[in-house]
Design a protein around this motif. Structure first.
Motif, PDB file in Angstrom:
ATOM      1  N   ASP A  25       0.826  -1.205   0.000  1.00  0.00           N
ATOM      2  CA  ASP A  25       0.000   0.000   0.000  1.00  0.00           C
ATOM      3  C   ASP A  25       0.864   1.261   0.000  1.00  0.00           C
ATOM      4  O   ASP A  25       0.500   2.271  -0.608  1.00  0.00           O
ATOM      5  CB  ASP A  25      -0.914   0.007   1.237  1.00  0.00           C
ATOM      6  N   TYR A  26       2.010   1.185   0.687  1.00  0.00           N
ATOM      7  CA  TYR A  26       2.911   2.341   0.813  1.00  0.00           C
ATOM      8  C   TYR A  26       4.353   1.874   0.713  1.00  0.00           C
ATOM      9  O   TYR A  26       4.667   0.708   0.965  1.00  0.00           O
ATOM     10  CB  TYR A  26       2.686   3.061   2.150  1.00  0.00           C
ATOM     11  N   ASP A  27       5.219   2.815   0.360  1.00  0.00           N
ATOM     12  CA  ASP A  27       6.651   2.512   0.388  1.00  0.00           C
ATOM     13  C   ASP A  27       7.147   2.457   1.823  1.00  0.00           C
ATOM     14  O   ASP A  27       7.961   1.599   2.172  1.00  0.00           O
ATOM     15  CB  ASP A  27       7.439   3.578  -0.391  1.00  0.00           C
ATOM     16  N   VAL A  28       6.681   3.405   2.642  1.00  0.00           N
ATOM     17  CA  VAL A  28       7.134   3.490   4.034  1.00  0.00           C
ATOM     18  C   VAL A  28       5.947   3.817   4.929  1.00  0.00           C
ATOM     19  O   VAL A  28       5.143   4.701   4.607  1.00  0.00           O
ATOM     20  CB  VAL A  28       8.213   4.584   4.237  1.00  0.00           C
ATOM     21  N   ILE A  29       5.861   3.123   6.044  1.00  0.00           N
ATOM     22  CA  ILE A  29       4.931   3.499   7.114  1.00  0.00           C
ATOM     23  C   ILE A  29       5.771   4.009   8.280  1.00  0.00           C
ATOM     24  O   ILE A  29       6.722   3.352   8.712  1.00  0.00           O
ATOM     25  CB  ILE A  29       4.064   2.317   7.569  1.00  0.00           C
ATOM     26  N   VAL A  30       5.443   5.193   8.762  1.00  0.00           N
ATOM     27  CA  VAL A  30       6.108   5.767   9.931  1.00  0.00           C
ATOM     28  C   VAL A  30       5.160   5.615  11.117  1.00  0.00           C
ATOM     29  O   VAL A  30       4.043   6.152  11.108  1.00  0.00           O
ATOM     30  CB  VAL A  30       6.460   7.254   9.719  1.00  0.00           C
ATOM     31  N   ALA A  31       5.589   4.872  12.107  1.00  0.00           N
ATOM     32  CA  ALA A  31       4.790   4.678  13.319  1.00  0.00           C
ATOM     33  C   ALA A  31       5.089   5.823  14.274  1.00  0.00           C
ATOM     34  O   ALA A  31       6.126   5.850  14.927  1.00  0.00           O
ATOM     35  CB  ALA A  31       5.113   3.337  13.963  1.00  0.00           C
ATOM     36  N   GLY A  32       4.179   6.795  14.303  1.00  0.00           N
ATOM     37  CA  GLY A  32       4.370   7.974  15.138  1.00  0.00           C
ATOM     38  C   GLY A  32       4.426   9.228  14.301  1.00  0.00           C
ATOM     39  O   GLY A  32       5.143   9.285  13.294  1.00  0.00           O
ATOM     40  N   LEU A  53       2.970   6.794   4.716  1.00  0.00           N
ATOM     41  CA  LEU A  53       1.827   6.873   5.628  1.00  0.00           C
ATOM     42  C   LEU A  53       2.363   7.061   7.041  1.00  0.00           C
ATOM     43  O   LEU A  53       3.218   6.290   7.496  1.00  0.00           O
ATOM     44  CB  LEU A  53       0.989   5.594   5.563  1.00  0.00           C
ATOM     45  N   MET A  54       1.876   8.081   7.727  1.00  0.00           N
ATOM     46  CA  MET A  54       2.189   8.257   9.146  1.00  0.00           C
ATOM     47  C   MET A  54       0.968   7.843   9.961  1.00  0.00           C
ATOM     48  O   MET A  54      -0.152   8.307   9.691  1.00  0.00           O
ATOM     49  CB  MET A  54       2.555   9.712   9.471  1.00  0.00           C
ATOM     50  N   LEU A  55       1.190   6.985  10.922  1.00  0.00           N
ATOM     51  CA  LEU A  55       0.126   6.527  11.811  1.00  0.00           C
ATOM     52  C   LEU A  55       0.361   7.125  13.190  1.00  0.00           C
ATOM     53  O   LEU A  55       1.448   6.984  13.765  1.00  0.00           O
ATOM     54  CB  LEU A  55       0.117   5.000  11.886  1.00  0.00           C
ATOM     55  N   ASP A  56      -0.649   7.798  13.716  1.00  0.00           N
ATOM     56  CA  ASP A  56      -0.510   8.505  14.986  1.00  0.00           C
ATOM     57  C   ASP A  56      -1.539   8.010  15.982  1.00  0.00           C
ATOM     58  O   ASP A  56      -2.630   7.554  15.608  1.00  0.00           O
ATOM     59  CB  ASP A  56      -0.680  10.009  14.753  1.00  0.00           C
ATOM     60  N   GLY A  57      -1.200   8.118  17.259  1.00  0.00           N
ATOM     61  CA  GLY A  57      -2.117   7.719  18.317  1.00  0.00           C
ATOM     62  C   GLY A  57      -3.077   8.832  18.681  1.00  0.00           C
ATOM     63  O   GLY A  57      -3.358   9.738  17.888  1.00  0.00           O
ATOM     64  N   LYS A  58      -3.571   8.783  19.914  1.00  0.00           N
ATOM     65  CA  LYS A  58      -4.553   9.760  20.377  1.00  0.00           C
ATOM     66  C   LYS A  58      -3.850  10.955  21.031  1.00  0.00           C
ATOM     67  O   LYS A  58      -2.701  10.873  21.445  1.00  0.00           O
ATOM     68  CB  LYS A  58      -5.487   9.105  21.392  1.00  0.00           C
ATOM     69  N   ASP A  59      -4.576  12.054  21.124  1.00  0.00           N
ATOM     70  CA  ASP A  59      -4.017  13.249  21.759  1.00  0.00           C
ATOM     71  C   ASP A  59      -3.719  13.026  23.238  1.00  0.00           C
ATOM     72  O   ASP A  59      -2.932  13.754  23.837  1.00  0.00           O
ATOM     73  CB  ASP A  59      -4.976  14.434  21.612  1.00  0.00           C
ATOM     74  N   THR A  60      -4.364  12.012  23.821  1.00  0.00           N
ATOM     75  CA  THR A  60      -4.145  11.723  25.240  1.00  0.00           C
ATOM     76  C   THR A  60      -2.914  10.851  25.472  1.00  0.00           C
ATOM     77  O   THR A  60      -2.573  10.559  26.626  1.00  0.00           O
ATOM     78  CB  THR A  60      -5.380  11.012  25.829  1.00  0.00           C
ATOM     79  N   ASP A  61      -2.241  10.425  24.404  1.00  0.00           N
ATOM     80  CA  ASP A  61      -1.033   9.624  24.556  1.00  0.00           C
ATOM     81  C   ASP A  61       0.073  10.447  25.223  1.00  0.00           C
ATOM     82  O   ASP A  61       0.026  11.682  25.244  1.00  0.00           O
ATOM     83  CB  ASP A  61      -0.535   9.129  23.192  1.00  0.00           C
ATOM     84  N   GLY A  90       8.694  -6.906   3.163  1.00  0.00           N
ATOM     85  CA  GLY A  90       7.772  -5.861   3.597  1.00  0.00           C
ATOM     86  C   GLY A  90       7.123  -6.206   4.921  1.00  0.00           C
ATOM     87  O   GLY A  90       7.461  -7.208   5.571  1.00  0.00           O
ATOM     88  N   PHE A  91       6.151  -5.398   5.305  1.00  0.00           N
ATOM     89  CA  PHE A  91       5.555  -5.520   6.628  1.00  0.00           C
ATOM     90  C   PHE A  91       4.055  -5.284   6.587  1.00  0.00           C
ATOM     91  O   PHE A  91       3.561  -4.499   5.764  1.00  0.00           O
ATOM     92  CB  PHE A  91       6.196  -4.495   7.582  1.00  0.00           C
ATOM     93  N   GLU A  92       3.356  -5.949   7.473  1.00  0.00           N
ATOM     94  CA  GLU A  92       1.940  -5.676   7.718  1.00  0.00           C
ATOM     95  C   GLU A  92       1.851  -4.968   9.060  1.00  0.00           C
ATOM     96  O   GLU A  92       2.310  -5.484  10.081  1.00  0.00           O
ATOM     97  CB  GLU A  92       1.123  -6.959   7.751  1.00  0.00           C
ATOM     98  N   VAL A  93       1.290  -3.781   9.028  1.00  0.00           N
ATOM     99  CA  VAL A  93       1.190  -2.959  10.226  1.00  0.00           C
ATOM    100  C   VAL A  93      -0.270  -2.866  10.643  1.00  0.00           C
ATOM    101  O   VAL A  93      -1.134  -2.527   9.827  1.00  0.00           O
ATOM    102  CB  VAL A  93       1.764  -1.553   9.965  1.00  0.00           C
ATOM    103  N   THR A  94      -0.522  -3.166  11.895  1.00  0.00           N
ATOM    104  CA  THR A  94      -1.878  -3.090  12.433  1.00  0.00           C
ATOM    105  C   THR A  94      -2.020  -1.826  13.255  1.00  0.00           C
ATOM    106  O   THR A  94      -1.207  -1.540  14.144  1.00  0.00           O
ATOM    107  CB  THR A  94      -2.192  -4.313  13.318  1.00  0.00           C
ATOM    108  N   ILE A 145      10.013   3.141  13.010  1.00  0.00           N
ATOM    109  CA  ILE A 145       9.398   3.266  14.332  1.00  0.00           C
ATOM    110  C   ILE A 145       9.905   4.543  14.978  1.00  0.00           C
ATOM    111  O   ILE A 145      11.096   4.686  15.260  1.00  0.00           O
ATOM    112  CB  ILE A 145       9.721   2.042  15.196  1.00  0.00           C
ATOM    113  N   ALA A 146       8.999   5.484  15.189  1.00  0.00           N
ATOM    114  CA  ALA A 146       9.321   6.760  15.832  1.00  0.00           C
ATOM    115  C   ALA A 146       8.161   7.124  16.746  1.00  0.00           C
ATOM    116  O   ALA A 146       7.615   8.219  16.673  1.00  0.00           O
ATOM    117  CB  ALA A 146       9.562   7.844  14.789  1.00  0.00           C
ATOM    118  N   ALA A 147       7.798   6.178  17.595  1.00  0.00           N
ATOM    119  CA  ALA A 147       6.587   6.281  18.403  1.00  0.00           C
ATOM    120  C   ALA A 147       6.869   6.672  19.844  1.00  0.00           C
ATOM    121  O   ALA A 147       6.086   6.346  20.748  1.00  0.00           O
ATOM    122  CB  ALA A 147       5.820   4.958  18.355  1.00  0.00           C
ATOM    123  N   GLY A 148       7.978   7.356  20.076  1.00  0.00           N
ATOM    124  CA  GLY A 148       8.261   7.825  21.425  1.00  0.00           C
ATOM    125  C   GLY A 148       8.359   6.684  22.419  1.00  0.00           C
ATOM    126  O   GLY A 148       9.027   5.671  22.164  1.00  0.00           O
TER     127      GLY A 148
END
Length: 375
Positions: free
Chosen positions: A4-11, A31-39, A195-199, A212-215
């Motif tokens: 689906d994407y070349d790179v997924i950035v977690a965070g 694609l950047m995937l982000d959590g909630k504002d309360t994280d 490649g990778f499957e990211v949930t 992975i840049a998810a703090g």
């Protein structure tokens, strides 16, 4: 296999947004995937310093990295403002570290002398200012009697950290990137064909690479792809005043006046786990030191105190590593996301896009924490 994407950035915080912005500029589908504002978000406690002054003491490669990043900041800020439409309030007029006694000033001079000696190939970027030199250089600065002098970092500056984050995310979208918010990554699985499957939430997305840049969540995610990085939270408390007439012409360590006129006071370094409480003891300590430096703050009204958590490695330096078990998986961690934003969006993103990190980053691999391997 189609991804689906070349790179997924977690965070999509300060580090992830800078990396994603840089990768999108290299023509990658990101694609950047982000959590909630309360994280737990380190950006909420960011002081906004773009700072190399004394950073990397005992760690010359970290010193070189920080200096390179601050040198790149003016061009980086100009390009980011043009692409995002955000005004970052970035200034590079130097930065001060105040010393409250002659002994403290002498110790500071000795420490910075050793810091410069780590990288003899680089010209000095700091100098020691006596109280008299401070008064002459900054005639509008009304310092308290306890200030004996300061060290000055000529390349240092500051920026509005919330605008910086918003600008990185906006410019990332402008470059064709995609963001999904409220979708924290919960699983990363290497695929048999590469490649990778990211949930994230109830969705699974495939990509050729993952960063992975998810703090503070990076440790759990990293372990899924053979990147076991030890990190811990460190609480930082801050105070902010009402808007004031100009008091501090350039930022200082633990004290800066923003473009809006408010004065930020901080920052504590507390090893209390994931506790986000604020304490009156910390407020008193920070306020007392600030008043010793700038007595004019005595009549200022404090409008907010808050706490957030920094991402800390055992030695305080960043981690950059590629997985030896799952090619295409990388991790990027640091507590200096503002200072290093120019590096993450520039040289680091270009290296990722090229598929290979430079040897100069080997020193930042987390294997340095493996005592058996080091021995």
């Amino acid at each position: 296999m189609f991804h689906d994407y070349d790179v997924i950035v977690a965070g999509a915080g300060m580090v992830g947004a800078a990396v994603g912005y840089g990768l999108a500029g290299q023509g990658r589908r990101v694609l950047m995937l982000d959590g909630k504002d309360t994280d737990f978000r380190a950006a909420k406690a960011n002081f906004g310093l773009v700072w190399a002054h004394g950073k990397g003491y005992g760690q010359p490669e970290y010193q070189r990295l920080s200096l390179s990043a601050v040198k790149d900041w003016p061009e980086f800020a100009q390009q980011l403002e043009a692409e995002s439409g955000f005004e970052l309030s970035y200034e590079r007029k130097g930065g001060l570290h105040f010393c409250m006694s002659e002994n403290e000033l002498s110790d500071r001079a000795t420490k910075l002398g050793a810091w410069h000696a780590q990288t003899p190939e680089l010209p000095p970027t700091t100098r020691i200012l006596t109280r008299g030199e401070l008064d002459r250089r900054f005639p509008s600065l009304r310092l308290g009697n306890d200030v004996a002098g300061a060290s000055l970092g000529e390349l240092d500056g500051h920026v509005n950290p919330l605008r910086l984050l918003a600008a990185l995310q906006a410019a990332f979208l402008h470059r064709g990137g995609h963001v999904r918010t409220g979708r924290a990554v919960t699983a990363i699985k290497a695929l048999p064909g590469g490649g990778f499957e990211v949930t994230a939430g109830e969705q699974q997305v495939c990509s050729e690479r993952v960063v992975i840049a998810a703090g503070l969540g990076s440790s759990t995610l990293g372990s899924m792809v053979g990147l076991d990085v030890p990190i811990r939270p460190q609480r930082g408390q801050l105070l902010v005043t009402e808007r004031l007439a100009p008091l501090l012409p350039i930022p200082a360590s633990g004290l800066r006046q923003t473009g809006e006129g408010t004065v930020m006071i901080g920052v504590t370094q507390e090893e209390v786990g994931y506790d986000l409480s604020t304490t009156s003891d910390a407020a008193v300590r920070m306020a007392r030191r600030a008043l010793r430096i700038l007595p004019g703050l005595a009549s200022a009204r404090l409008v907010r105190q808050w706490a957030c958590l920094r991402i800390m490695t055992p030695d305080g330096a960043p981690v950059y590593a590629s997985s030896p078990l799952y090619p295409g998986a990388d991790i990027a961690l640091c507590h200096s996301g503002v200072t290093l934003a120019s590096f993450h969006a520039g040289p680091y993103a270009r290296a990722l896009a090229g598929g290979l990190l430079p040897n100069t980053l080997d020193v930042f691999h987390h294997d340095r924490f493996n005592v058996q391997k080091v021995a």
